[in-house]
Design an enzyme around this catalytic site. Sequence first.
Site, PDB file in Angstrom:
ATOM      1  N   GLU A 194       5.798   2.737  -9.251  1.00  0.00           N
ATOM      2  CA  GLU A 194       4.975   2.821  -8.034  1.00  0.00           C
ATOM      3  C   GLU A 194       5.836   2.414  -6.854  1.00  0.00           C
ATOM      4  O   GLU A 194       6.618   1.458  -6.952  1.00  0.00           O
ATOM      5  CB  GLU A 194       3.782   1.849  -8.069  1.00  0.00           C
ATOM      6  CG  GLU A 194       2.605   2.299  -8.890  1.00  0.00           C
ATOM      7  CD  GLU A 194       1.433   1.326  -8.849  1.00  0.00           C
ATOM      8  OE1 GLU A 194       1.231   0.649  -7.822  1.00  0.00           O
ATOM      9  OE2 GLU A 194       0.716   1.250  -9.866  1.00  0.00           O
ATOM     10  N   GLU A 196       0.293  -3.793 -14.339  1.00  0.00           N
ATOM     11  CA  GLU A 196       0.399  -5.042 -13.576  1.00  0.00           C
ATOM     12  C   GLU A 196      -0.460  -6.174 -14.130  1.00  0.00           C
ATOM     13  O   GLU A 196      -1.248  -6.787 -13.387  1.00  0.00           O
ATOM     14  CB  GLU A 196       0.059  -4.791 -12.095  1.00  0.00           C
ATOM     15  CG  GLU A 196       1.040  -3.883 -11.405  1.00  0.00           C
ATOM     16  CD  GLU A 196       0.823  -3.793  -9.891  1.00  0.00           C
ATOM     17  OE1 GLU A 196      -0.152  -4.370  -9.387  1.00  0.00           O
ATOM     18  OE2 GLU A 196       1.645  -3.144  -9.231  1.00  0.00           O
ATOM     19  N   TYR A 254       6.545  -2.790  -3.581  1.00  0.00           N
ATOM     20  CA  TYR A 254       6.073  -2.311  -2.276  1.00  0.00           C
ATOM     21  C   TYR A 254       6.839  -2.989  -1.152  1.00  0.00           C
ATOM     22  O   TYR A 254       6.265  -3.655  -0.298  1.00  0.00           O
ATOM     23  CB  TYR A 254       4.568  -2.558  -2.161  1.00  0.00           C
ATOM     24  CG  TYR A 254       3.769  -1.578  -3.009  1.00  0.00           C
ATOM     25  CD1 TYR A 254       3.383  -0.347  -2.487  1.00  0.00           C
ATOM     26  CD2 TYR A 254       3.454  -1.869  -4.325  1.00  0.00           C
ATOM     27  CE1 TYR A 254       2.690   0.570  -3.259  1.00  0.00           C
ATOM     28  CE2 TYR A 254       2.760  -0.958  -5.109  1.00  0.00           C
ATOM     29  CZ  TYR A 254       2.376   0.254  -4.566  1.00  0.00           C
ATOM     30  OH  TYR A 254       1.691   1.170  -5.326  1.00  0.00           O
ATOM     31  N   ASP A 259      -7.537  -1.932  -7.932  1.00  0.00           N
ATOM     32  CA  ASP A 259      -7.659  -1.383  -6.584  1.00  0.00           C
ATOM     33  C   ASP A 259      -8.217   0.045  -6.611  1.00  0.00           C
ATOM     34  O   ASP A 259      -7.597   0.973  -6.100  1.00  0.00           O
ATOM     35  CB  ASP A 259      -6.254  -1.421  -5.937  1.00  0.00           C
ATOM     36  CG  ASP A 259      -6.243  -0.889  -4.526  1.00  0.00           C
ATOM     37  OD1 ASP A 259      -7.220  -1.096  -3.799  1.00  0.00           O
ATOM     38  OD2 ASP A 259      -5.237  -0.238  -4.162  1.00  0.00           O
TER      39      ASP A 259
HETATM   40  C1  GCB Z   1      -0.467  -1.495  -7.125  1.00  0.00           C
HETATM   41  C2  GCB Z   1      -1.475  -1.076  -8.116  1.00  0.00           C
HETATM   42  C3  GCB Z   1      -2.326   0.076  -7.620  1.00  0.00           C
HETATM   43  C4  GCB Z   1      -2.694  -0.156  -6.163  1.00  0.00           C
HETATM   44  C5  GCB Z   1      -1.419  -0.185  -5.349  1.00  0.00           C
HETATM   45  C6  GCB Z   1      -1.678  -0.463  -3.865  1.00  0.00           C
HETATM   46  O1  GCB Z   1       0.485  -2.160  -7.437  1.00  0.00           O
HETATM   47  O2  GCB Z   1      -0.933  -0.787  -9.370  1.00  0.00           O
HETATM   48  O3  GCB Z   1      -3.456   0.169  -8.438  1.00  0.00           O
HETATM   49  O4  GCB Z   1      -3.573   0.808  -5.674  1.00  0.00           O
HETATM   50  O5  GCB Z   1      -0.594  -1.203  -5.819  1.00  0.00           O
HETATM   51  O6  GCB Z   1      -1.780   0.467  -3.087  1.00  0.00           O
HETATM   52  O7  GCB Z   1      -1.831  -1.629  -3.512  1.00  0.00           O
END
Ligand code: GCB
Length: 652
Positions: A540, A451, A504, A207
């Site tokens: 994260e 990931e 997330y 990403d």
């Molecule tokens: C993740 C990734 C990261 C992305 C982020 C997102 O899990 O490791 O590279 O930018 O989520 O914002 O989706």
Amino acid sequence: MLRGSAGAWAVLGPLLWGCGLALLQGGMLYPRESRSRERKELDGLWSFRADFSDNRRQGFEQQWYRAPLRESGPTLDMPVPSSFNDVGQDGQLRSFVGWVWYEREITLPQRWAEDLGARVVLRIGSAHYYAIVWVNGVHVVEHEGGHLPFEADISKLVQSGPLSSCRITIAINNTLSPHTLPPGTILYKTDPSMYPKGYFVQNTKFDFFNYAGLHRSVVLYTTPTTYIDDITVTTDVDQDIGLVNYQVIVQGSDHFQVDVSLLDEEGKVVAKGAGAEGQLQVPSAHLWWPYLMHEHPAYLYSLEVKMMAQTAMGPVSDFYTLPVGIRTVAVTESQFLINGKPFYFRGVNKHEDADIRGKGFDWPLLVKDFNLLRWLGANAFRTSHYPYAEEVLQLCDRYGIVVIDESPGVGIALVESFSNVSLQHHLEVMEEMIRRDKNHPAVVMWSVANEPASFLKPAGYYFKTLIAHTKALDPSRPVTFVTNTNYEADLGAPYVDVICVNSYYSWYHDYGHMEVIQLQLATQFENWYKAYQKPMIQSEYGADAIEGFHEDPPLMFSEEYQKGLLKQYHVVLDQKRKEYVVGELIWNFADFMTNQSPVRMIGNRKGIFTRQRQPKSAAFLLRERYWKLANETRYQRSAVTSQCVGSGLFTV
Ligand code: GCB
């Protein structure tokens, strides 16, 4: 001299006091000037051309490297260091996939060309992704992989003729395959009713925008022909005695002498040694401490290495000075220890990313970022998702910002990307990365990937091998990879020292339902800990927020939602950090560019700072939290007293 094979390592290993890096072939010391070394930077404008031919191979067919680039067609001015994508007004160049050509003509100091006792080296800090280099039309080196330096000894070429001019041509290809790191695929779109003939796109599973070009400085530097090729330092502490184990590799002669001196910050010699390897003892050593963990964090000694050799041309000396921080790193079932004290990662994930220059190295941006990190009270970051410029790590050493150093192993999702071809390349990348970064006290852990599809069957063998290799290269640091796989399905997790999990909640699912975060996050931690009994980092978490968008009650993409989501995470982090959670790294420090997609509004907006490094509301929330956390740690009172003057956050 220890430049050997795995077999040699098995015999000699125990003699090296933990200098376990002798497997690596050849050094990659940062090019510093010294009494015996000069350096010439080739930053500035280069000539540039993208090869838009159908097969992208016109440059090779017409041998563009044989003569100045302007003779084979039109060229553009291209700044170095910079990505080429965003500096122009040409949309086709922005998304170009294939070979681009860079060229620079320079005049060398006459003495470099005349002095046969000088070795002239061309060093490229980062060329993304595959690079081929010619000097005066002669092929000198090829390298696979952006983010890590490579070099070529070009002495013979520049010393062979009457001219001291030199034409450097670098062809760079940004095409990714299932076996590159990061991986990617080229997809040909063949429906003639929808796409013109030969139409293709490059797909990736990561990403961030696949910026390309000469991202870091290209330099020329000299050494004597017998020279210090590599230095490896590991440190330990015995009571109050600092132990500095060193190993120096010399090339060019078998008959040499090495002397080393360790100097403190005042320039006073505190220990001396003779021989290519040994241990220095520093009584009452000043340890290297992270930012806000000690009154005097980030104490750096200087290791002055002097090599003297007898050669056919007479006596030769080479000098190199390496900054050294004395510190230890260890991991228990529930703690991450630095110098024997529990360390909590309060930090961020970053990207090398900015307007116009893309991933090009930029000093003002770097200094601004470090000022922001210190303003936040952060003590750590992860080099998500690739190794950052060496100058970044130098500042981390200087300021006490702890680093989880990550390889470009991001987006490993296809089964082919777990094949032996991919694994072999990944092992080599870890060698290059450790060879470059091994001496930075700020680097406390290696992350081999982000990931990956670690639930796929071949992932078990892949990570077992990769992590074992990384540990063999550097037994002094823990190793991890960052996962988002379910704890029961993850086949790589058994091999890591620290479990790093990305999640997330209330963003990629349960949209808008922040009320479920606490339960889901607590479950995440408990499941993992029950399964592995290893310390954990929330590597994260975050939410997109468009600066200036306000909604109360909070709605997704507003600054209020980003802040609200972080607060929910913090409730659980505050419970679990009393047990086994050893860190939290927000996603992301700053907004950054991605591929275009309906879920990205001019890039990823999960930054707590904008791409221009201005704070969103969440930055103030994190600042308050990080300083509070800093204040809680054992060494904090005095550190905060002296360092937080003007922050307005603490009463002393
Ligand atoms: C993740 C990734 C990261 C992305 C982020 C997102 O899990 O490791 O590279 O930018 O989520 O914002 O989706």
